[in-house]
Design a protein around this motif. Structure first.
Motif, mmCIF file in Angstrom:
data_model
loop_
_atom_site.group_PDB
_atom_site.id
_atom_site.type_symbol
_atom_site.label_atom_id
_atom_site.label_comp_id
_atom_site.label_asym_id
_atom_site.label_seq_id
_atom_site.Cartn_x
_atom_site.Cartn_y
_atom_site.Cartn_z
ATOM 1 N N TYR A 174 0.847 -1.199 0.000
ATOM 2 C CA TYR A 174 0.000 0.000 0.000
ATOM 3 C C TYR A 174 0.882 1.250 0.000
ATOM 4 C CZ TYR A 174 -3.795 -3.201 1.084
ATOM 5 O OH TYR A 174 -4.710 -4.232 1.041
ATOM 6 N N THR A 175 0.584 2.169 -0.896
ATOM 7 C CA THR A 175 1.398 3.374 -1.032
ATOM 8 C C THR A 175 0.733 4.621 -0.458
ATOM 9 O OG1 THR A 175 0.490 3.766 -3.244
ATOM 10 C CG2 THR A 175 2.533 2.474 -3.088
ATOM 11 N N ASP A 176 -0.517 4.485 -0.025
ATOM 12 C CA ASP A 176 -1.237 5.635 0.549
ATOM 13 C C ASP A 176 -1.844 5.217 1.889
ATOM 14 O OD1 ASP A 176 -2.279 8.155 0.819
ATOM 15 O OD2 ASP A 176 -3.716 8.005 -0.830
ATOM 16 N N ALA A 177 -1.007 4.640 2.735
ATOM 17 C CA ALA A 177 -1.447 4.171 4.053
ATOM 18 C C ALA A 177 -0.957 5.133 5.126
ATOM 19 C CB ALA A 177 -0.910 2.770 4.328
ATOM 20 N N HIS A 178 -1.781 5.292 6.178
ATOM 21 C CA HIS A 178 -1.503 6.297 7.204
ATOM 22 C C HIS A 178 -1.829 5.758 8.587
ATOM 23 C CE1 HIS A 178 -1.298 9.526 4.089
ATOM 24 N NE2 HIS A 178 -2.083 8.660 3.457
ATOM 25 N N THR A 179 -1.067 6.230 9.557
ATOM 26 C CA THR A 179 -1.404 5.943 10.942
ATOM 27 C C THR A 179 -2.482 6.929 11.381
ATOM 28 O OG1 THR A 179 0.426 7.366 11.647
ATOM 29 C CG2 THR A 179 0.849 5.004 11.507
ATOM 30 N N SER A 180 -3.229 6.566 12.412
ATOM 31 C CA SER A 180 -4.300 7.455 12.862
ATOM 32 C C SER A 180 -3.758 8.669 13.596
ATOM 33 C CB SER A 180 -5.262 6.691 13.773
ATOM 34 O OG SER A 180 -4.593 6.244 14.938
ATOM 35 N N SER A 181 -2.498 8.606 13.998
ATOM 36 C CA SER A 181 -1.846 9.713 14.689
ATOM 37 C C SER A 181 -0.389 9.756 14.281
ATOM 38 C CB SER A 181 -1.956 9.531 16.206
ATOM 39 O OG SER A 181 -1.131 10.452 16.905
ATOM 40 N N ALA A 182 0.246 10.902 14.505
ATOM 41 C CA ALA A 182 1.653 11.048 14.155
ATOM 42 C C ALA A 182 2.581 10.644 15.293
ATOM 43 C CB ALA A 182 1.939 12.491 13.730
ATOM 44 N N SER B 234 -12.258 8.727 3.013
ATOM 45 C CA SER B 234 -11.635 9.886 3.644
ATOM 46 C C SER B 234 -10.913 9.443 4.905
ATOM 47 C CB SER B 234 -12.685 10.947 3.988
ATOM 48 O OG SER B 234 -13.559 10.477 5.005
ATOM 49 N N ILE B 235 -10.092 10.342 5.456
ATOM 50 C CA ILE B 235 -9.332 10.006 6.650
ATOM 51 C C ILE B 235 -9.078 11.282 7.446
ATOM 52 C CG2 ILE B 235 -7.118 10.257 5.479
ATOM 53 C CD1 ILE B 235 -6.046 7.928 7.104
ATOM 54 N N ILE B 236 -9.035 11.134 8.763
ATOM 55 C CA ILE B 236 -8.680 12.244 9.643
ATOM 56 C C ILE B 236 -7.267 12.010 10.153
ATOM 57 C CG2 ILE B 236 -9.191 13.420 11.823
ATOM 58 C CD1 ILE B 236 -12.134 12.785 11.364
ATOM 59 N N HIS B 237 -6.417 13.002 9.967
ATOM 60 C CA HIS B 237 -5.057 12.946 10.492
ATOM 61 C C HIS B 237 -4.995 13.710 11.809
ATOM 62 C CE1 HIS B 237 -3.913 11.270 6.681
ATOM 63 N NE2 HIS B 237 -4.130 12.387 6.012
ATOM 64 N N HIS B 238 -4.028 13.358 12.656
ATOM 65 C CA HIS B 238 -3.928 13.947 13.989
ATOM 66 C C HIS B 238 -2.458 14.071 14.363
ATOM 67 C CE1 HIS B 238 -5.422 14.016 18.390
ATOM 68 N NE2 HIS B 238 -6.010 15.015 17.769
ATOM 69 N N SER B 239 -2.058 15.247 14.849
ATOM 70 C CA SER B 239 -0.653 15.482 15.177
ATOM 71 C C SER B 239 -0.403 15.316 16.672
ATOM 72 C CB SER B 239 -0.243 16.896 14.747
ATOM 73 O OG SER B 239 -0.694 17.859 15.690
ATOM 74 N N VAL B 240 0.862 15.394 17.064
ATOM 75 C CA VAL B 240 1.223 15.235 18.471
ATOM 76 C C VAL B 240 0.579 16.312 19.340
ATOM 77 C CG1 VAL B 240 3.346 16.620 18.294
ATOM 78 C CG2 VAL B 240 3.168 14.847 20.042
ATOM 79 N N ARG B 241 0.347 17.489 18.790
ATOM 80 C CA ARG B 241 -0.276 18.565 19.545
ATOM 81 C C ARG B 241 -1.794 18.519 19.474
ATOM 82 N NH1 ARG B 241 0.210 23.376 17.862
ATOM 83 N NH2 ARG B 241 -0.291 24.237 19.905
ATOM 84 N N GLY B 242 -2.323 17.502 18.824
ATOM 85 C CA GLY B 242 -3.769 17.355 18.746
ATOM 86 C C GLY B 242 -4.421 18.126 17.630
ATOM 87 N N GLU B 243 -3.624 18.551 16.649
ATOM 88 C CA GLU B 243 -4.186 19.292 15.515
ATOM 89 C C GLU B 243 -4.775 18.310 14.498
ATOM 90 O OE1 GLU B 243 -4.426 22.301 15.966
ATOM 91 O OE2 GLU B 243 -2.657 23.172 16.909
ATOM 92 N N PHE B 244 -5.800 18.791 13.785
ATOM 93 C CA PHE B 244 -6.509 17.951 12.822
ATOM 94 C C PHE B 244 -6.201 18.320 11.376
ATOM 95 C CE2 PHE B 244 -9.600 17.433 16.384
ATOM 96 C CZ PHE B 244 -9.624 16.058 16.421
ATOM 97 N N ALA B 245 -6.274 17.297 10.526
ATOM 98 C CA ALA B 245 -6.318 17.490 9.076
ATOM 99 C C ALA B 245 -7.353 16.524 8.530
ATOM 100 C CB ALA B 245 -4.954 17.236 8.445
ATOM 101 N N PHE B 246 -7.928 16.864 7.381
ATOM 102 C CA PHE B 246 -8.936 15.999 6.755
ATOM 103 C C PHE B 246 -8.544 15.777 5.312
ATOM 104 C CE2 PHE B 246 -12.957 15.053 4.611
ATOM 105 C CZ PHE B 246 -13.466 14.083 5.450
ATOM 106 N N ARG B 247 -8.523 14.516 4.926
ATOM 107 C CA ARG B 247 -8.109 14.126 3.568
ATOM 108 C C ARG B 247 -9.248 13.393 2.877
ATOM 109 N NH1 ARG B 247 -3.930 10.956 1.144
ATOM 110 N NH2 ARG B 247 -4.690 10.536 -0.984
ATOM 111 N N LYS B 248 -9.509 13.812 1.637
ATOM 112 C CA LYS B 248 -10.471 13.099 0.794
ATOM 113 C C LYS B 248 -10.031 13.268 -0.651
ATOM 114 C CE LYS B 248 -14.802 14.554 0.579
ATOM 115 N NZ LYS B 248 -16.220 14.760 0.969
ATOM 116 N N GLY B 249 -9.911 12.156 -1.358
ATOM 117 C CA GLY B 249 -9.434 12.223 -2.728
ATOM 118 C C GLY B 249 -8.018 12.760 -2.770
ATOM 119 N N ASP B 250 -7.780 13.703 -3.665
ATOM 120 C CA ASP B 250 -6.438 14.270 -3.820
ATOM 121 C C ASP B 250 -6.174 15.430 -2.876
ATOM 122 O OD1 ASP B 250 -6.056 12.461 -5.882
ATOM 123 O OD2 ASP B 250 -6.614 13.893 -7.456
ATOM 124 N N TRP B 251 -7.196 15.852 -2.116
ATOM 125 C CA TRP B 251 -7.078 17.072 -1.324
ATOM 126 C C TRP B 251 -6.932 16.786 0.164
ATOM 127 C CZ3 TRP B 251 -6.298 21.626 -3.677
ATOM 128 C CH2 TRP B 251 -6.677 21.744 -5.025
#
Length: 525
Positions: free
Chosen positions: A72-80, A415-432
């Motif tokens: 898988y080339t577009d795999a992500h952990t739920s947190s950083a 889609s997926i929700i990303h989460h940083s060490v400081r608890g910040e959010f990002a949202f990914r869907k498609g190419d964006w």
């Protein structure tokens, strides 16, 4: 005896039916694959040679796994960072739904997993599996604390008094594992004590001084049978022994094998020191991790069970800056490959990881760009067994079995929700990908620790086209406010619904009133 004669004899009919049922049950049991989940610690996307054409670190055993499975080339952990990711792997649920809104737990923290929370180990145990955890837990468990110090036990500097003669509570055995052997925090967090099936194997009587640099660990209580340099070999030996013991038994097995490497302390054993020829112990430690994967796959081959064992290999987040990026890049190696940032960050380098799923002669080798999150292991396992997923657990888990040649009707992750060490959010869907914070959200530049007058000039929202801009260099938020608005609403809905899969609305462990949600509400789009 003819069919007519059998049909006229009720006893013979019952005997035939019984034989058929036994045969079906036996086939059902043998059709369940053994499952091994190997979780590296702080291994970068670019550290696996098959993922990085320019890699200066060679990982032949991991590469072989990828060549015989789905890469898988577009795999992500739920947190950083690691604690939150581990929670999501076992529960199929986003980590920020718990009490832990940022950071990680300490070696003395109480269990992050609530006693009534169903884990993938619980599910597999209920479906006829022997289950084992061997390695680094880092999800908290309840020590028998006799006296706390002035610091909260979640604080990494906490030193409460513990009765190590008593069993722990709410650890791996509580959460679905028949057998468990490991330590509570990271390999750089005290107490340094092995715990087997809820009971410490030795009472710590000495204090090991802290170390700095790549071999860093915090000062703290250490048991006589605990040696930092031997932690990875010990976990490997125990896992291979478990495979040997449980191979070809009536019950299939599930092994969750979270490694403490190549996380700090970076301690390759003598055999691997200098092996990478990059003058960097981290690179040598990565090679040692690769050998661990080789030891596991060799054990499966030796026991003749490779064709009935599903293996997942991944990392808990991106590579840590402790690897010394500057030095490695001077040698032509980038642990984050072409992606921006590293462990802790909301940028891709913080959470995009190598992810491989292999099942010899069952899953056809391929490469997939399907969006995957580490929460998805739970639903994928359910899909493999052809079982049903209850509505009240694994609420953020999507099966990716359909990316293989095996049949699946399960919906894919969109889609997926990303989460940083400081608890910040990002949202990914498609190419964006929309990032709802300024800077990295973590440790890389720019972050909140830079000069305030500089940080305050950064845009509070970022938008990147990940397909065209893998390095996240061009913030397009001003050109596409409609995407920011859409993604903000999608993110808020998933947060407030308590789930991202279809189903009834569920509750988060704590009300969604944390600072990050407030920031989202302030974005007036």
């Amino acid at each position: 005896m003819s069919v007519v004669e059998i049909l006229r004899n009720p006893i013979l009919i019952l005997a035939v039916l019984f034989t058929v049922l036994v045969s079906c049950n036996k086939n059902e049991e043998t059709s369940k694959p053994n499952i091994i989940y190997i979780l590296a610690d702080d291994l970068g996307y670019g550290d696996v040679s098959i993922y990085n054409n320019n890699s200066k670190i060679q990982t032949p055993f991991i590469d072989e796994l990828a060549l015989n499975g789905v890469m898988y080339t577009d795999a992500h952990t739920s947190s950083a960072v690691c604690t939150p990711t581990r929670y999501s792997i076992l529960t199929g649920r986003y980590n920020w739904r718990t009490r832990l809104k940022q950071g990680v737990v300490s070696g003395y923290s109480k269990s992050l997993i609530k006693p009534n929370r169903i884990t993938v180990a619980d599910f597999l145990k209920d479906n006829g599996y022997n289950t084992a955890f061997i390695g680094k837990w880092h999800l908290g468990w309840d020590w028998s604390i006799t006296q706390t110090d002035s610091l909260d036990i979640d604080n990494l500097k906490a030193r409460p008094e513990v009765d190590f003669t008593k069993p722990i509570k709410n650890g791996p055995n509580t959460h679905g594992f028949d057998y468990s052997y490991g330590f509570c925090g990271s390999l750089d967090m005290p107490p340094y004590v092995w715990v087997e099936n809820d009971l410490p194997t030795s009472v710590p009587t000495r204090i090991t001084k802290g170390k700095s640099g790549q071999g860093t660990w915090r000062e703290g209580l250490t048991a006589d049978d605990f040696t930092h340099e031997q932690a990875l070999p010990e976990i490997t030996k125990r896992t291979v022994s478990y495979i040997n013991k449980n191979a070809n038994q009536k019950k299939p097995f599930f092994v969750y094998m979270p490694l403490p490497a190549p996380h700090t302390p970076i301690l390759p054993t003598k055999e691997f020191q200098g092996k990478s020829k990059l003058d960097n112990p981290y690179a040598d430690f990565v090679i040692m991790v690769d050998r661990v994967v080789g030891e596991v796959t060799k054990a499966l081959e030796a026991n003749g069970i490779s064709e009935n064992t599903l293996i997942v290999f991944t990392s808990d987040n991106g590579c840590s800056p402790a690897a010394n990026f500057k030095q490695l890049k001077s040698k032509g190696h980038n642990p984050s490959y072409d992606y921006r940032g590293f462990k802790s960050d909301i940028f891709e380098g913080g959470h995009r990881v190598p992810y491989i799923m292999a099942w010899k002669n069952k899953i056809k080798p391929s490469k997939s760009d399907q969006l995957v999150c580490t929460t998805d292991f739970f639903a994928t396992v359910v899909d493999v067994l052809g079982a049903d997923l209850a509505d009240n657990y694994a609420e953020d888990s999507f099966s990716h079995l359909s990316t293989t040649n095996l049949s699946s009707d399960a919906p894919k992750r969109e889609s997926i929700i990303h989460h940083s060490v400081r608890g910040e959010f990002a949202f990914r869907k498609g190419d964006w990908k929309a990032i709802f914070c300024a800077g990295s959200g973590g440790w890389s530049y720019p972050n909140i620790n830079i000069k305030k007058s500089v940080y305050d000039t950064l845009p509070t929202v970022q938008l990147y086209n990940i397909k065209n801009d893998v390095g996240e260099k061009y913030n397009l938020q001003a050109e596409h406010p409609e995407i920011i608005k859409e993604f903000k609403m999608d993110l808020l809905k998933i947060i407030n619904d308590g789930r991202s899969t279809e189903g009834v609305k569920l509750e988060n462990d704590e009300a969604p009133s944390w600072a990050q949600l407030g920031k989202l509400e302030e974005i007036g789009l």
